[in-house]
Design an enzyme around this catalytic site. Structure first.
Site, PDB file in Angstrom:
ATOM      1  N   ILE A 219      67.321 112.784   1.550  1.00 11.80           N
ATOM      2  CA  ILE A 219      67.824 113.332   2.800  1.00 11.80           C
ATOM      3  C   ILE A 219      67.008 112.776   3.955  1.00 11.80           C
ATOM      4  O   ILE A 219      65.873 112.344   3.784  1.00 11.80           O
ATOM      5  CB  ILE A 219      67.750 114.873   2.792  1.00 11.80           C
ATOM      6  CG1 ILE A 219      68.593 115.450   3.933  1.00 11.80           C
ATOM      7  CG2 ILE A 219      66.297 115.356   2.874  1.00 11.80           C
ATOM      8  CD1 ILE A 219      68.793 116.929   3.834  1.00 11.80           C
TER       9      ILE A 219
ATOM     10  N   ALA B 291      67.118 110.812   8.167  1.00 11.83           N
ATOM     11  CA  ALA B 291      67.834 109.932   9.080  1.00 11.83           C
ATOM     12  C   ALA B 291      68.151 108.578   8.454  1.00 11.83           C
ATOM     13  O   ALA B 291      69.247 108.041   8.641  1.00 11.83           O
ATOM     14  CB  ALA B 291      67.018 109.748  10.355  1.00 11.83           C
ATOM     15  N   ILE B 292      67.199 108.000   7.713  1.00  9.81           N
ATOM     16  CA  ILE B 292      67.445 106.674   7.139  1.00  9.81           C
ATOM     17  C   ILE B 292      68.531 106.715   6.064  1.00  9.81           C
ATOM     18  O   ILE B 292      69.469 105.905   6.103  1.00  9.81           O
ATOM     19  CB  ILE B 292      66.144 106.050   6.613  1.00  9.81           C
ATOM     20  CG1 ILE B 292      65.236 105.686   7.797  1.00  9.81           C
ATOM     21  CG2 ILE B 292      66.424 104.808   5.763  1.00  9.81           C
ATOM     22  CD1 ILE B 292      63.889 105.128   7.411  1.00  9.81           C
TER      23      ILE B 292
ATOM     24  N   GLU C 112      69.379 112.656  -7.271  1.00  9.18           N
ATOM     25  CA  GLU C 112      68.800 113.993  -7.445  1.00  9.18           C
ATOM     26  C   GLU C 112      69.328 114.964  -6.408  1.00  9.18           C
ATOM     27  O   GLU C 112      69.366 116.161  -6.622  1.00  9.18           O
ATOM     28  CB  GLU C 112      67.269 113.938  -7.392  1.00  9.18           C
ATOM     29  CG  GLU C 112      66.679 113.667  -6.048  1.00  9.18           C
ATOM     30  CD  GLU C 112      65.189 113.438  -6.101  1.00  9.18           C
ATOM     31  OE1 GLU C 112      64.505 113.886  -5.171  1.00  9.18           O
ATOM     32  OE2 GLU C 112      64.693 112.821  -7.059  1.00  9.18           O
TER      33      GLU C 112
ATOM     34  N   ILE D 261      55.408 106.688   3.212  1.00  9.06           N
ATOM     35  CA  ILE D 261      54.552 106.953   4.366  1.00  9.06           C
ATOM     36  C   ILE D 261      53.804 105.683   4.764  1.00  9.06           C
ATOM     37  O   ILE D 261      53.635 105.384   5.936  1.00  9.06           O
ATOM     38  CB  ILE D 261      53.577 108.099   4.049  1.00  9.06           C
ATOM     39  CG1 ILE D 261      54.354 109.419   3.910  1.00  9.06           C
ATOM     40  CG2 ILE D 261      52.487 108.222   5.126  1.00  9.06           C
ATOM     41  CD1 ILE D 261      53.526 110.585   3.432  1.00  9.06           C
TER      42      ILE D 261
ATOM     43  N   GLY E 119      61.335 112.526  -7.056  1.00  3.59           N
ATOM     44  CA  GLY E 119      62.042 111.704  -8.031  1.00  3.59           C
ATOM     45  C   GLY E 119      61.983 110.222  -7.731  1.00  3.59           C
ATOM     46  O   GLY E 119      62.724 109.443  -8.328  1.00  3.59           O
TER      47      GLY E 119
END
Length: 443
Positions: free
Chosen positions: A226, A228-229, A248, A323, A346
């Site tokens: 989930i 924006a990308i 998933e 990150i 996952g």
């Protein structure tokens, strides 16, 4: 069969809310000091039961709360209640992050595919499971709704199961049907489940989305998280054909592709024609879409995230984020240095599954810089950073400046390729640091 205690008041107006809370207080009295309590994940966290349990803090000591990511308040994680409750987070969401970073809560790094076995094999026995379900059908079956994932295993193994029954919970198809005989106490309390709104992607996120979409082939099976990308990727797939989904989780971004016939699942080898996931998180539109929809199946996380299952589908294209990434391809995805930020999740399950799939593509997608303007492609990860995906597992890396494939490249070649997709402001610095480590990058 277990005897079932059904406490019926519904939260219609203030009186109904008070009655539901009173019933919840009676149900959670089964929790004892030293117990391990599982909280249903994602948007299914049963808030009425959570508040009732948290308000027993003066009577309880040393209760361990086990959870993956949850939406909504976590009153049991308050500083003043730390003698009563301590969270053991399998995934660190925004609502628990401060407690983990302050040392009042713990983080457990583990692949999501392995969490159900923690419960089923007795490595982490559950005393009480607090869940939220749809109302029972005429056969007595409730649905775990938006969160089947690891919650199914917790329900199957817990010594005592308490369910908040909520007519707003979607009734989903798949593994999440729970008979009332598996539930010890049921508290009826209707309340809208939390939604996660779709943010308009930035120009940088749209660029990343388009670069990722260029790597997606017709007939591919998609996995993405989930944010924006992922939504930008989905928005860039409208001209593709016969895509499938085995992920998933799913969010609102899949709906237009399904309705437009882009996602058909026709070429999938497992569950052809079906959208397979383990949980959903999005807006009410998504929850209404999956409600009693036989084309969407939510299955046990131990199955959905099993590398052996993932690899059976053709051209599995797994798109995950990070990150920080170093020049050799090491992926930090759960911490900022020593500060835990999220979780293993996952990512590795699908990165490996995609790489083993025929024609598969494991992709790491991230902006080249942080919101503070710092580079996210670095010579060395920050001290204490957790490597979620090793450099041996990484194939494609995508930023707004393009994509590169590290598969088959040595460390010197990787450094050169990574610098080419780093932000231009940092390329000279990265080249100097790479030269000190690897020598001349040319050739």
């Amino acid at each position: 069969m277990k005897p079932v205690s059904i406490l019926e008041p519904r939260s219609i107006g203030i009186d109904g809310q008070l009655q539901a809370y009173s019933a919840a207080c009676e149900a959670v009295r089964v929790i004892k000091s030293g117990d391990r309590v599982f909280i249903h994940g994602i948007g299914a966290a049963p808030q009425t039961l959570i508040v009732a349990m948290s308000n027993r803090a003066s009577e309880l000591r040393g209760v361990e709360i086990v959870q993956i990511h949850t939406e909504g308040p976590v009153p049991y994680a308050a500083e003043e209640l730390q003698d009563s409750f301590r969270v053991n987070a399998i995934f660190v969401g925004a609502n628990i992050r401060e407690a983990v970073q302050a040392g009042r809560a713990d983080y457990m790094p583990i692949f999501l595919s392995e969490v159900p076995s923690l419960f089923r094999k007795g490595a982490m026995p559950i005393d009480v499971a607090l869940i939220q379900v749809s109302p029972p059908d005429r056969h007595g079956f409730c649905s775990l709704g938006v969160s089947v994932d690891v919650s199914l295993a917790a329900v199957q193994t817990a010594k005592h199961v308490i369910a908040q029954v909520n007519r707003y919970m979607p009734r989903t198809h798949g593994d999440g049907l729970i008979h009332v005989s598996q539930i010890d106490s049921m508290v009826a309390c209707d309340a809208p489940i939390p939604e996660s709104s779709i943010k308009v992607p930035t120009e940088i996120e749209c660029l990343i989305g388009r670069h990722c979409a260029e790597l997606v082939e017709d007939g591919a099976t998609l996995q993405m998280g989930i944010g924006a990308i992922p939504n930008a990727v989905l928005a860039s797939l409208s001209h593709h054909h016969d895509l499938g989904i085995h992920s998933e989780m799913i969010s609102d971004g899949v709906i237009p592709l399904i309705e437009a016939g882009v996602v058909t699942g026709a070429l999938k080898r497992t569950h052809p024609g079906k959208v397979v996931a383990s949980f959903v998180l999005g807006t009410r539109k998504l929850y209404d879409f999956v409600d009693d929809n036989p084309s969407v199946v939510l299955l046990d996380m131990a199955y959905v995230n099993d590398t052996a299952v993932i690899r059976r589908n053709p051209k599995v294209t797994a798109i995950n984020s990070a990150i920080e990434v170093d020049l050799t391809g090491q992926i930090c995805a759960d911490s900022i240095g020593e500060r835990v930020f999220s979780g293993v999740g996952g990512q590795m399950d699908f990165m490996r599954g995609a790489s083993l799939s025929e024609g598969g593509k494991p992709i790491i997608a991230l902006p080249s810089t942080t919101h503070r303007g710092e580079t996210r492609i670095v010579s060395n990860l920050k001290p204490g950073a957790g490597v979620v995906t090793t450099r041996a597992h990484v194939h494609y890396v995508v930023t707004e400046y393009g994509s590169t494939n590290l598969y088959g490249k040595n460390l010197r070649q990787r450094a050169k390729a990574m610098i080419e997709i780093a932000h231009p402001d940092f390329r000279e610095l990265l080249e100097r640091e790479a030269y000190l480590r690897f020598g001349n990058l040319a050739g």
